[in-house]
Design an enzyme around this catalytic site. Structure first.
Site, short mmCIF file in Angstrom:
data_model
loop_
_atom_site.label_atom_id
_atom_site.label_comp_id
_atom_site.label_asym_id
_atom_site.label_seq_id
_atom_site.Cartn_x
_atom_site.Cartn_y
_atom_site.Cartn_z
N ASP A 143 0.70 -0.71 -0.17
CA ASP A 143 0.06 0.06 0.06
C ASP A 143 0.54 1.19 0.34
OD1 ASP A 143 -2.65 -1.39 -0.01
OD2 ASP A 143 -2.84 -1.47 2.36
N ARG A 193 -0.90 -0.72 -8.92
CA ARG A 193 -1.86 0.21 -8.38
C ARG A 193 -1.87 1.54 -8.48
NH1 ARG A 193 -3.39 -0.59 -2.34
NH2 ARG A 193 -3.26 -2.94 -2.95
C1 LIG Z 1 -8.54 -0.75 -4.01
C2 LIG Z 1 -7.79 -0.01 -3.53
C3 LIG Z 1 -7.04 0.32 -3.17
C4 LIG Z 1 -6.37 1.66 -2.09
N1 LIG Z 1 -5.25 1.87 -2.06
C5 LIG Z 1 -4.79 3.23 -1.02
C6 LIG Z 1 -3.36 2.97 -1.06
O1 LIG Z 1 -3.05 2.14 -0.94
N2 LIG Z 1 -3.28 4.59 -0.15
C7 LIG Z 1 -3.75 5.51 0.05
O2 LIG Z 1 -3.50 6.64 -0.61
N3 LIG Z 1 -5.21 4.86 -0.73
C8 LIG Z 1 -5.69 4.14 -1.47
N4 LIG Z 1 -7.06 3.96 -1.85
C9 LIG Z 1 -8.07 4.75 -1.87
C10 LIG Z 1 -8.33 6.27 -2.90
O3 LIG Z 1 -7.00 6.65 -2.65
C11 LIG Z 1 -8.64 7.21 -2.23
O4 LIG Z 1 -8.85 7.62 -1.55
C12 LIG Z 1 -10.49 6.67 -3.41
O5 LIG Z 1 -10.23 5.08 -3.90
C13 LIG Z 1 -11.09 7.52 -3.91
O6 LIG Z 1 -11.25 8.19 -4.91
P1 LIG Z 1 -11.74 7.60 -6.12
O7 LIG Z 1 -10.42 7.84 -6.58
O8 LIG Z 1 -12.41 5.71 -5.93
O9 LIG Z 1 -13.15 8.91 -6.78
P2 LIG Z 1 -13.40 9.86 -5.16
O10 LIG Z 1 -12.40 11.51 -6.33
O11 LIG Z 1 -13.80 9.64 -3.72
O12 LIG Z 1 -14.26 10.09 -5.45
C14 LIG Z 1 -14.92 9.89 -7.14
C15 LIG Z 1 -16.31 9.67 -7.35
O13 LIG Z 1 -16.64 8.18 -7.87
C16 LIG Z 1 -17.88 7.75 -6.65
N5 LIG Z 1 -17.84 7.22 -5.76
C17 LIG Z 1 -16.46 6.83 -5.38
N6 LIG Z 1 -16.90 6.53 -3.77
C18 LIG Z 1 -18.18 6.26 -4.39
C19 LIG Z 1 -19.04 5.17 -3.19
N7 LIG Z 1 -18.93 5.01 -2.05
N8 LIG Z 1 -20.13 4.74 -4.01
C20 LIG Z 1 -20.91 5.48 -5.09
N9 LIG Z 1 -19.85 6.69 -6.24
C21 LIG Z 1 -18.76 6.79 -5.26
C22 LIG Z 1 -18.33 9.40 -7.38
O14 LIG Z 1 -19.05 10.00 -8.61
C23 LIG Z 1 -17.27 10.55 -7.24
O15 LIG Z 1 -18.11 11.77 -7.08
C24 LIG Z 1 -7.31 2.57 -2.74
C25 LIG Z 1 -8.64 2.39 -3.12
C26 LIG Z 1 -8.79 1.45 -3.93
C27 LIG Z 1 -10.02 1.34 -4.22
#
Ligand SMILES: Cc1cc2nc3c(=O)[nH]c(=O)nc-3n(C[C@H](O)[C@H](O)[C@H](O)COP(=O)(O)OP(=O)(O)OC[C@H]3O[C@@H](n4cnc5c(N)ncnc54)[C@H](O)[C@@H]3O)c2cc1C
Length: 317
Positions: A143, A193
């Protein structure tokens, strides 16, 4: 737009007073259960079996971070070792090029944050974990944590990939450096990732506005999709998912040559839709008692998650 609640909630993620208050509060468990598979290995094995049966791949995270005690780092390693074998029993290793079972680990949980020899301890523990994972036919991904750890984490993974070429690593599009990291890492066989990033970072190292972060994400994704590695697209954002589809077509990538990743409990229907459309989908499934930091990062991401939390408190369920 900048989410006004994000800095406040992320600040709460490091407050031990708020942590004590919430963890002892019964209604909290409803929202925890939405994002966390449970506190025990049995809990996560049940969830893992269900996801695998539904055609999704998994990456299981034993919750815990910023370990400042060497014995705790060793206990975390021991838990991962048992987890790997239990997961391998749930679904025997695949013969496919991509393993459906992966574990995700934070180097800070393996000792990186120890005051003495933290880097060496975490590297040694990651090596032991990878060596065990090879035997069980399970993959490992590291991560991404706060920006102060990015350089040593990428260096550790890069060095370890000579022996464990399947070792994956997460990078965060909100960091200004990540475009260059993607270029450096987009070589054959790498598993990267790409996520937006979940920590509170200063503006000299990280983009602050959501629109800037998304633009950076798309630039990084373009590099990875046109590179020779295996991109892992960790985002729930519909704009990112649609762009990935376009970039896959432009770069002649077949469905099995990259994967979508989403968090357990988030956009379940979208996960199912992608599986139905023959896309590779991996779900990140956290478990364990130390869910507080993880949960607050999920709340900070999305005002709707805070509303869900407030409703759970109000209903007392
Ligand atoms: C598999 C995975 C591993 C990850 N690993 C790490 C890591 O190692 N380190 C780290 O710092 N972060 C990690 N993250 C978290 C990541 O950095 C983001 O904070 C998190 O995924 C939110 O960003 P987003 O791109 O999903 O969209 P966001 O910018 O949060 O949202 C954009 C759009 O996505 C849609 N959306 C988002 N959430 C939802 C919901 N709950 N329900 C419906 N629609 C939604 C909406 O349309 C929203 O406007 C990980 C995320 C994932 C999915």
């Amino acid at each position: 737009m900048v989410n006004p609640l994000r800095p406040v909630i992320l600040a709460a993620s490091s407050s031990s007073r708020i942590q004590r208050m919430l963890t002892g509060f019964a209604p909290t468990s409803r929202i925890v259960r939405r994002f966390v598979a449970g506190e025990t290995r049995d809990d996560v094995l049940t969830v893992a079996a269900g996801l695998l049966a539904g055609g999704r791949m998994i990456s299981v995270d034993f919750l815990g971070e910023n370990t400042t005690d060497r014995a705790q780092a060793q206990r975390t390693l021991a838990e991962y070792r048992e987890l790997i074998w239990d997961l391998a029993r749930v679904a025997p290793p695949a013969v496919a090029a991509v393993q459906p079972i992966e574990v995700s680990v934070k180097l800070s949980a393996l000792g990186q944050a120890l005051a003495v020899d933290g880097h060496a301890v975490a590297t040694e523990n990651l090596y032991a974990l990878c060596a065990e994972a090879v035997r069980a036919g399970v993959w490992v991904c590291v991560d991404a944590e706060d920006h102060s750890t990015t350089e040593p984490t990428l260096a550790t993974v890069e060095a370890m990939r000579t022996e464990f070429p399947w070792l994956g690593v997460a990078v965060q599009a909100y960091l200004r450096r990540t475009e260059a990291d993607c270029r450096a890492f987009a070589s054959a066989g790498t598993r990267i990732r790409l996520c937006k990033g979940a920590y509170r970072e200063p503006q000299d190292v990280a983009f602050q506005r959501a629109s800037e972060v998304t633009r950076s994400y798309l630039r990084c994704l373009e590099i990875l999709m046109h590179g020779r590695g295996y991109p892992m697209i960790a985002s729930h954002d519909p704009a990112v998912i649609a762009a990935a589809e376009r970039m896959a077509a432009d770069s002649d990538r077949a469905a099995g040559e990259f994967e979508h990743q989403m968090l357990y409990g988030v956009r379940d229907r979208e996960q199912a839709r992608l599986v139905h459309a023959d896309q590779a989908v991996r779900v990140y499934v956290p478990y364990g008692g130390q869910w507080y930091g993880y949960l607050t990062r999920r709340l900070a991401e999305r005002p709707a998650n805070v509303a869900f939390f407030v409703r759970a408190l109000r209903d007392g369920s």
